[in-house]
Design an enzyme around this catalytic site. Structure first.
Site, PDB file in Angstrom:
ATOM      1  N   CYS A 283      -0.384  -4.239  -5.931  1.00 27.09           N
ATOM      2  CA  CYS A 283      -1.827  -3.697  -5.705  1.00 27.09           C
ATOM      3  C   CYS A 283      -2.342  -2.357  -6.623  1.00 27.09           C
ATOM      4  O   CYS A 283      -3.506  -2.739  -6.558  1.00 27.09           O
ATOM      5  CB  CYS A 283      -1.858  -2.979  -4.068  1.00 27.09           C
ATOM      6  SG  CYS A 283      -0.355  -1.563  -4.543  1.00 27.09           S
ATOM      7  N   GLU A 382      -9.653  -9.008  -6.110  1.00 27.24           N
ATOM      8  CA  GLU A 382      -8.159  -8.719  -6.344  1.00 27.24           C
ATOM      9  C   GLU A 382      -8.073 -10.104  -6.983  1.00 27.24           C
ATOM     10  O   GLU A 382      -7.455 -11.205  -6.671  1.00 27.24           O
ATOM     11  CB  GLU A 382      -7.351  -8.759  -5.669  1.00 27.24           C
ATOM     12  CG  GLU A 382      -6.142  -8.154  -5.995  1.00 27.24           C
ATOM     13  CD  GLU A 382      -5.103  -7.879  -4.467  1.00 27.24           C
ATOM     14  OE1 GLU A 382      -5.143  -8.668  -3.572  1.00 27.24           O
ATOM     15  OE2 GLU A 382      -5.004  -6.657  -4.865  1.00 27.24           O
TER      16      GLU A 382
HETATM   17  P1  NAD Z   1      -0.464 -11.772   2.448  1.00 28.79           P
HETATM   18  O1  NAD Z   1      -0.973 -11.322   3.032  1.00 28.79           O
HETATM   19  O2  NAD Z   1      -0.080 -12.947   2.585  1.00 28.79           O
HETATM   20  O3  NAD Z   1       1.191 -11.387   3.688  1.00 28.79           O
HETATM   21  C1  NAD Z   1       1.290 -10.247   3.478  1.00 28.79           C
HETATM   22  C2  NAD Z   1       2.224 -10.399   4.644  1.00 28.79           C
HETATM   23  O4  NAD Z   1       1.614 -10.467   5.867  1.00 28.79           O
HETATM   24  C3  NAD Z   1       3.437 -10.971   4.677  1.00 28.79           C
HETATM   25  O5  NAD Z   1       4.953 -11.042   4.833  1.00 28.79           O
HETATM   26  C4  NAD Z   1       3.116 -12.309   5.918  1.00 28.79           C
HETATM   27  O6  NAD Z   1       4.148 -13.505   6.192  1.00 28.79           O
HETATM   28  C5  NAD Z   1       2.907 -12.039   6.846  1.00 28.79           C
HETATM   29  N1  NAD Z   1       1.618 -12.364   6.705  1.00 28.79           N
HETATM   30  C6  NAD Z   1       0.428 -13.276   6.575  1.00 28.79           C
HETATM   31  N2  NAD Z   1      -0.213 -13.504   7.612  1.00 28.79           N
HETATM   32  C7  NAD Z   1       0.174 -12.965   8.820  1.00 28.79           C
HETATM   33  C8  NAD Z   1      -0.763 -12.830  10.296  1.00 28.79           C
HETATM   34  N3  NAD Z   1      -1.716 -13.510  10.525  1.00 28.79           N
HETATM   35  N4  NAD Z   1      -0.306 -11.852  10.632  1.00 28.79           N
HETATM   36  C9  NAD Z   1       0.642 -10.626  10.345  1.00 28.79           C
HETATM   37  N5  NAD Z   1       1.359 -11.367   9.328  1.00 28.79           N
HETATM   38  C10 NAD Z   1       0.813 -11.939   8.132  1.00 28.79           C
HETATM   39  O7  NAD Z   1       0.242 -10.705   1.242  1.00 28.79           O
HETATM   40  P2  NAD Z   1       0.760 -11.266   0.216  1.00 28.79           P
HETATM   41  O8  NAD Z   1       0.416 -12.567  -1.047  1.00 28.79           O
HETATM   42  O9  NAD Z   1       1.926 -11.250   0.636  1.00 28.79           O
HETATM   43  O10 NAD Z   1       0.521  -9.888  -0.943  1.00 28.79           O
HETATM   44  C11 NAD Z   1      -0.162  -9.764  -2.019  1.00 28.79           C
HETATM   45  C12 NAD Z   1      -1.082  -8.524  -1.211  1.00 28.79           C
HETATM   46  O11 NAD Z   1      -0.763  -7.292  -0.376  1.00 28.79           O
HETATM   47  C13 NAD Z   1      -2.242  -8.391  -2.535  1.00 28.79           C
HETATM   48  O12 NAD Z   1      -3.417  -7.984  -1.572  1.00 28.79           O
HETATM   49  C14 NAD Z   1      -1.251  -6.495  -2.466  1.00 28.79           C
HETATM   50  O13 NAD Z   1      -2.483  -6.090  -3.551  1.00 28.79           O
HETATM   51  C15 NAD Z   1      -1.398  -6.269  -1.273  1.00 28.79           C
HETATM   52  N6  NAD Z   1       0.570  -4.822  -1.336  1.00 28.79           N
HETATM   53  C16 NAD Z   1      -0.655  -4.070  -0.927  1.00 28.79           C
HETATM   54  C17 NAD Z   1       0.299  -2.464  -1.255  1.00 28.79           C
HETATM   55  C18 NAD Z   1      -0.121  -1.231  -0.986  1.00 28.79           C
HETATM   56  O14 NAD Z   1       0.839  -0.590  -0.529  1.00 28.79           O
HETATM   57  N7  NAD Z   1      -1.677  -0.814  -0.689  1.00 28.79           N
HETATM   58  C19 NAD Z   1       1.328  -3.066  -1.846  1.00 28.79           C
HETATM   59  C20 NAD Z   1       1.272  -4.219  -2.299  1.00 28.79           C
HETATM   60  C21 NAD Z   1       1.040  -5.851  -2.071  1.00 28.79           C
END
Ligand code: NAD
Length: 482
Positions: A283, A382
């Site tokens: 991130c 991103e």
């Molecule tokens: P994502 O949003 O697709 O998924 C994150 C989590 O949310 C997963 O466990 C997923 O199963 C769950 N999810 C998906 N749909 C959902 C819904 N409708 N309701 C509730 N939960 C749901 O993200 P990703 O692809 O797993 O991760 C990448 C993203 O995470 C990037 O944008 C990255 O920048 C961000 N990120 C942020 C940080 C931070 O600390 N700021 C750290 C790591 C990653």
């Protein structure tokens, strides 16, 4: 192959009646394990068990320092098993083994740090008037939901779970579909610990099903969501219907600003590390280089040379950079590069790296794209891959304006020897963290971390995160005057 069940109310849940989802190793494409494709009913059971555990006399009887000691024991256990767990994290995410080792150590540090803080979460006494003792008490919020992404599973799980348990909450973790393995290890530890069943639970399955059911459940008291902006907005909307607070840790497009007077060797190394770490699937990746025009050519030629030396390969062989998570992520990155290459120039990389013997992994050469304008998608959105975009500036004002030009605001890096420029630019950055002459990709566990703008709401890490998992009760005690 050992399947990963869910941990609900102290029981391992998942049998042949359930649907199971595969979990693959991004480095090899091989199947590692399977998780239960959880349902709304599983979420209901977990929330019920969490409520029972949270309100139990057994949980209330455990003193804050004892909770802390337990978390410190978990930290020691993680360190004892660091080798095994690092390999699991490396296989699950595809990251180089040494990066996985650093993640395991960070997880141990979270439990140690918040374990030590458990009996130091203090309220205030507030002077009001003679005959009135007014005090605030910080109480746990109740049941906290932790929705975790796939890129740093054990670190991200540990950072919020440790703070939530230290402050006396019952936690439910929803791990990412692709990366459940180290969370399962943590679940095993909790299930064998002295904590009441239901204080730590682990559920798995699709985000759109179990994640959505968890974030809209009326008996959840706080949600920590780490993931993409789009999903974060959905989670916040669900939480709003129940008037539940959220901590959102979302995406970024963080800049490294390199001034002409900077130590260029340090800046080259910093810029490089910040974008290749975890193959740019971070991130807080330093995804944008903003470089002063007078040194642009010199800086880019040094940077391109270093990018070309990066060794890409499977996580367990511990090269500089591992693969992209899966085909879907890889295709998204390639599509974005295709569009960008019509306008900009790809200075290096931009192609799939074919690694002999690992043809089923999605490896990408580290990539630098120049010649885009600030409004182009690749310079704004991103990418979540090892892709660096380049813009140049001619003044301090222009550097600030470019740095703040995206909808994100997670981290900024400033490279200069001029103390005035460094402080002035830091004061103008619209981001939750600023690094001067270094770039920590979120830094140490003691440093507050979180986003300005669409990068999120609230802060994790450090003491400040403890506030998210507590609520303030004011107690005013009137006493008789003699
Ligand atoms: P994502 O949003 O697709 O998924 C994150 C989590 O949310 C997963 O466990 C997923 O199963 C769950 N999810 C998906 N749909 C959902 C819904 N409708 N309701 C509730 N939960 C749901 O993200 P990703 O692809 O797993 O991760 C990448 C993203 O995470 C990037 O944008 C990255 O920048 C961000 N990120 C942020 C940080 C931070 O600390 N700021 C750290 C790591 C990653």
């Amino acid at each position: 192959m050992k399947r990963i069940p869910m941990l609900i109310d102290g029981r391992w849940v998942g049998d042949d009646h359930d649907e199971w989802l595969p979990v693959n190793n991004p480095s090899t494409g091989e199947k590692l394990t399977e998780i239960v494709n959880g349902t709304k009913e599983h979420v209901d059971l977990a929330v019920k068990a969490a409520r029972k555990a949270f309100e139990s006399d057994e949980w209330r009887a455990i003193k804050p320092f004892e909770r802390g000691q337990l978390l410190i024991e978990l930290a020691a256990y993680i360190r004892e098993h660091a080798e095994e767990w690092s390999l699991l994290e490396c296989q699950d995410v595809g990251k180089p083994l040494s990066q996985a080792k650093a993640d395991i150590e960070a997880a141990a540090r979270y439990f140690e740090f918040y374990g030590g803080a458990a009996d130091k979460v203090m309220g205030d006494t507030i002077p009001i008037e003679d005959g009135l003792l007014n005090a605030t008490v910080l109480e746990p919020v109740g049941i906290t939901a932790h929705i975790v992404p796939w890129n740093y599973p054990i670190q991200i799980t540990s950072r919020s779970v440790a703070a939530a348990i230290a402050t006396g909450n019952a936690v439910i973790v929803k791990s990412a579909e692709d990366t459940p393995m180290t969370t399962q290890k943590i679940a095993e530890w909790f299930n064998n610990s002295r904590l009441p069943k239901g204080i730590f639970q682990h559920i798995t399955g699709l985000g759109s099903v179990v994640g959505a059911a968890l974030s809209s459940h009326p008996d959840i008291n706080h949600i920590t969501f780490t993931g993409s902006v789009g999903t974060g907005i959905n989670v916040m909307q669900s939480a709003a219907k129940n008037v539940v607070p959220v901590t959102l840790e979302l995406g970024g497009k963080s800049p490294n600003i390199v001034f002409a007077d900077a130590n260029l060797e340090d800046a080259v190394q910093g810029v490089l590390n910040s974008i290749i770490q975890n193959a740019g699937q971070t991130c807080s990746a330093g995804a944008r280089l903003l470089v002063e025009s007078s040194i642009k050519d010199e800086f880019l030629s040094k940077l391109v040379e270093r990018f070309k030396q990066i060794k890409v390969g499977p996580g367990h062989l511990d090269y500089d950079m591992g693969p992209i998570l899966n085909e879907k992520q890889f295709t998204q990155i390639m599509n974005k590069l295709k569009v960008a290459s019509k306008k900009g120039q790809i200075l290096c990389g931009g192609k799939r790296a074919n690694i002999e013997g690992y043809e089923n992994g999605y490896y990408l050469e580290p990539t630098i794209v120049d010649g885009l304008s600030v409004d182009d998608d690749l310079a704004q959105q991103e990418v979540f891959g090892p892709v660096l975009t380049v813009l140049n500036f001619d003044s301090v004002d222009e550097a600030i304006q470019l740095a703040n030009s995206t909808e994100y605001g997670l981290v900024s890096g400033i490279w200069t020897k001029d103390i005035d420029v460094a402080h002035f630019v830091a004061s103008r950055m619209r981001s939750g963290q600023v690094f001067i002459n270094s770039y920590g990709a979120a830094g140490g566990i003691q440093m507050p971390f979180g986003g300005y703008k669409k990068s999120g709401i609230g802060r994790e890490k450090g003491f400040i995160a403890l506030r998210s998992y507590t609520q303030v009760k004011n107690i005013a005690i009137k006493f008789k005057q003699y």
